[in-house]
Structures are given as C-alpha cells and as structure tokens.
Design a protein around this motif. Structure first.
Motif, short mmCIF file in Angstrom:
data_model
loop_
_atom_site.label_atom_id
_atom_site.label_comp_id
_atom_site.label_asym_id
_atom_site.label_seq_id
_atom_site.Cartn_x
_atom_site.Cartn_y
_atom_site.Cartn_z
N UNK A 363 1.53 -6.86 -19.38
CA UNK A 363 0.72 -6.49 -20.54
C UNK A 363 1.31 -7.09 -21.81
N UNK A 364 1.02 -8.38 -22.02
CA UNK A 364 1.33 -9.09 -23.27
C UNK A 364 0.01 -9.21 -24.01
N UNK A 365 -0.19 -8.40 -25.04
CA UNK A 365 -1.52 -8.23 -25.64
C UNK A 365 -1.41 -8.20 -27.15
N UNK A 366 -2.37 -8.83 -27.82
CA UNK A 366 -2.50 -8.76 -29.27
C UNK A 366 -3.86 -8.17 -29.62
N UNK A 367 -3.85 -7.10 -30.40
CA UNK A 367 -5.08 -6.49 -30.89
C UNK A 367 -5.24 -6.87 -32.35
N UNK A 368 -6.22 -7.70 -32.64
CA UNK A 368 -6.39 -8.17 -34.01
C UNK A 368 -6.85 -7.03 -34.92
N UNK A 369 -6.42 -7.07 -36.15
CA UNK A 369 -6.87 -6.06 -37.11
C UNK A 369 -8.20 -6.52 -37.72
N UNK A 370 -9.16 -6.70 -36.84
CA UNK A 370 -10.47 -7.23 -37.23
C UNK A 370 -11.53 -6.62 -36.33
#
Length: 435
Positions: A363-370
C-alpha cells in the motif's frame, strides 16, 4: 500508524484501472481489496478504521526518478561567481555546495527533502548524491533519512573526476559497497552514480567497464546525459559520436540504466537509445531554470518525468512538462503513460510487485488534496491533474500501509523539533559554503 483501514469514496487512478468511486482495503501493509464504492466484503471490514476521502483523486505513491536530496538546504544561497553558462552554474554553485557537505548536513538535507516528498505523495526516490569531501558512508547517511519514513529509495554516489586531487575510485566504491549491502533489501537499493561524461575521464570509465563486465544488470548506472551542449561537444572532441555513444562504447549501458535529461544528443545517440532502451528522465523545471534547452521527445520515445532537485512536487513537474512542451497539443494518453504507467514499470525493475493500487501490492498510495467538481473519467483525468490538482500537496501519503501524512500533519515524527534541527544544520552548511 494504522495497519488496517479502509479508504472510502475516492477516485482511483492506477496503471490499467480507473474507478470513478472506489475503495481500498489495507491490511498489514498490503492492499487486500480494490473495488467500487460499497462493494468491499463487509466481513473483512468489521472493527477497522474507515476513512472517507470525500471524492479525492487517489493514485499510487509518486516516483521521483531523478532527484538530488543534497540540494534541499540550498535555498537562499547565491552563486560564487558568474552563472551565464551551464558549466558556470555547476562550478560556481552546485560544486561549491556539495563540497561544503559533511555527514550531518548530508543527513539533514535528505531529511528535509524527504519531508517535502512525503507532503507531495512521493513514496519512492531515485537519488543522485554528491558530497565531494564526504564520500565513504555518505549513502548510509542518506539511507538513515529514508529509514525515518519507510519510503523506498534507490541511491548512488555521483562519480566524477572534476577534482584531480580526489580519487574517483572512492566514489565508485561508495556506490558498489552500498549496492552489495542492500541487494536483498525490500525498500532500499543502490545504483552506480556518474556525474556526466564531461567530468569523467577514460580511465574511470575503463575501470567501471571492468567492474560491470559480467554484471551490468546488478550495477546499473544513473548519469546526467547530454544535459548541456558542452557534454555533447566534449564527447565529440574525445572521439565519440555523443554522450550516449561514449557510455555505450565502454559497455556501461543496460535497460536498467537511468539517463537524465538527454537534451543534446547525436543521431547515433538516438539509435543507441532505441536499441538498448534505458530509462530516460526529462526534468522540465530544471531544464528551464538552467537554460539548457528541451529534449526532442519525438526522437526519445518513452521517458519519465523527474525534478533534478528542484522540488518533489511531481504534479507540478507534470504541469511544467505540459506547459513547456506542446501545451494544448499534448496527447493525454501519452502523458498518462509517461506519468502513470512508466513509473510502475521502472519500479518493477527495482522493487517488483509495487507501483499499483491493486490487490496484493504494497500500500504505497497518494491521496491528492483535490476533489473534482467537473466530470472526471479515465480519458480526462490527466487534465484534472494538470489543471485541477495544481500545487501538488496531498491529503494523505501512505507507504507500505503506514500513514505518513494526513490532513496537513506528519505522523511519523515531531516535525517542529525536526525542523529546528534542520535549520541548525542549514546554518552551518551556509557558513561553510561562503567560507
């Protein structure tokens, strides 16, 4: 840190898949389910933390394929001489900077850069390190900064003959020893770092060629290639057809090699790139800053986007590639392959089974603040990244299932205290830089 959680109500964009409304179940660092909203097996989620992402775009953690963590504390420094040409920029800014680094400032430069990376959703960095007067052990100092966070890294020391008083064999040994020590590491690997052809003599390349003769895949090189016109001119004057040809003539290239920039190349250079297909990294912001020109992407074929030490904002680098490239004429499918598919394939070379939001993957994940307000689909999501998610900061960064950053807060350390330590180290570095 929370090892079992469900990310809900998010737009999932990953190589080979897109969910307009999806959810991701993470258990013990591994993605165990990816599906449409509301379809996760309820028996799997009893009693675990549920995080509503409110429709934010969620992607695999970003990869920066060409970075310089040692530059992180350079903000505010001025060149020590003219900087009208690229070689003057190197000799009057970057080389005096790396000459001023010691163990403490190497470590805190890396920590500062990695904090920036985590806040921009980066979970893997291919770092190209330089510290001319602190060689042995320098990559271990950089690795300690990675250990603080748990993100992945591929490290190398920048071999160069630019200082005749120093033995470049020590540079090579630093990379080789680091590679050997981390062959079985699931999170950190090494490469052979080379600065650029024009600072590398034939003797050094011959020495490296002998080392790589039976193990080029084990020791892939990471080098600045054809960044400035001087690099091409030097190679021609040295009897070769260009910077790629010179490297290939010493049998240094493989499909795992990383060639940053590739702006000033000869016809033969392009032929070799098409034959060997190493990883080519475009660095649009750095190229603009250093006034070195732009790569001929029509001749390069596949390439990835790096930052060359400018920042760790990969969304902004994508935007720069778009604006400094063909703008409205850019093909979104090509950019999707560049920005999403190829980083996954690069990771497959070094960390197989990573780089996707897919069941069974770390679980290498980026949740954009968009949160998109206009329709978002697989065909236009690159446009959302370029024009909607600009600014690049993320809502959440997850590495190996550990939440490192959430809603504006670093979770793995006391950031304020760490920032004070970084500032103290930076003051020492700036004093040494100015002598």
């Amino acid at each position: 840190m929370n090892n079992r959680f469900l990310l809900q109500n998010c737009i999932i964009f990953s190589p080979g898949s897109f969910f307009g409304c999806g959810e991701i179940l993470v258990e013990n660092g591994i993605i165990t389910s990816v599906c449409r909203c509301g379809e996760t097996d309820s028996t799997l989620t009893e009693g675990i933390k549920k995080i509503d992402l409110d429709g934010r775009i969620t992607v695999p953690g970003f990869v920066n394929p060409h970075a310089h963590l040692y530059s992180s504390l350079s903000t505010g420094l001025s060149p020590k001489g003219p900087n009208n040409t690229f070689t003057e920029v190197l000799s009057n800014f970057w080389w005096p900077l790396d000459a001023a680094l010691d163990e403490e400032t190497v470590y805190y430069s890396a920590v500062s850069g990695i904090l920036d990376a985590v806040k921009h959703g980066v979970t893997c960095i291919f770092d190209h390190h330089a510290s001319m007067y602190y060689v042995e052990g320098s990559l271990t100092a950089v690795k300690k900064a990675f250990d603080l966070t748990g993100i992945r890294g591929v490290l190398c020391f920048e071999t160069s003959d630019r200082d005749s008083s120093k033995n470049s064999s020590a540079h090579l040994n630093e990379s080789i020893n680091f590679i050997e020590a981390h062959l079985d590491d699931s999170r950190i690997h090494g490469m052979i770092g080379l600065h650029a052809n024009f600072t590398l003599g034939r003797k050094t390349l011959q020495q490296l060629s002998g080392i790589l003769s039976s193990s080029r895949d084990k020791y892939p090189v990471h080098i600045h290639c054809g960044e400035g016109l001087h690099d091409l001119e030097f190679c021609i004057q040295d009897g070769f057809k260009g910077p790629v040809d010179r490297l290939d003539s010493f049998n240094l290239l493989s499909a795992k090699s990383i060639l940053a920039h590739c702006i000033h190349l000869s016809d033969r250079d392009y032929e070799i790139l098409n034959e060997i297909k190493p990883w080519v990294i475009s660095n649009p912001e750095s190229n603009a800053n250093n006034r070195v020109g732009k790569p001929d992407r029509n001749r390069l074929g596949d390439y990835l986007i790096g930052t060359d030490g400018m920042s760790f904002d990969m969304i902004n680098s994508l935007r720069a590639q778009y604006l400094l490239g063909n703008g409205l004429s850019e093909n979104f499918e090509t950019l999707r392959r560049t920005f999403m598919d190829l980083p996954h394939l690069l990771l497959e070379d070094f960390f197989p089974g990573t780089g996707k939001i897919e069941k069974g993957f770390p679980a290498d994940i980026a949740v954009l603040d968009y949160i998109p307000e206009t329709p978002c689909n697989a065909g236009n999501i690159i446009g959302h990244l370029i024009f909607g998610a600009r600014g690049g900061r993320v809502f959440m960064t997850i590495a190996d299932g550990n939440i490192l950053y959430q809603d504006g807060k670093i979770t793995f350390t006391f950031e304020k205290s760490l920032r004070n330590q970084i500032k103290t180290a930076a003051e020492k570095l700036h004093r040494r830089y100015y002598g």
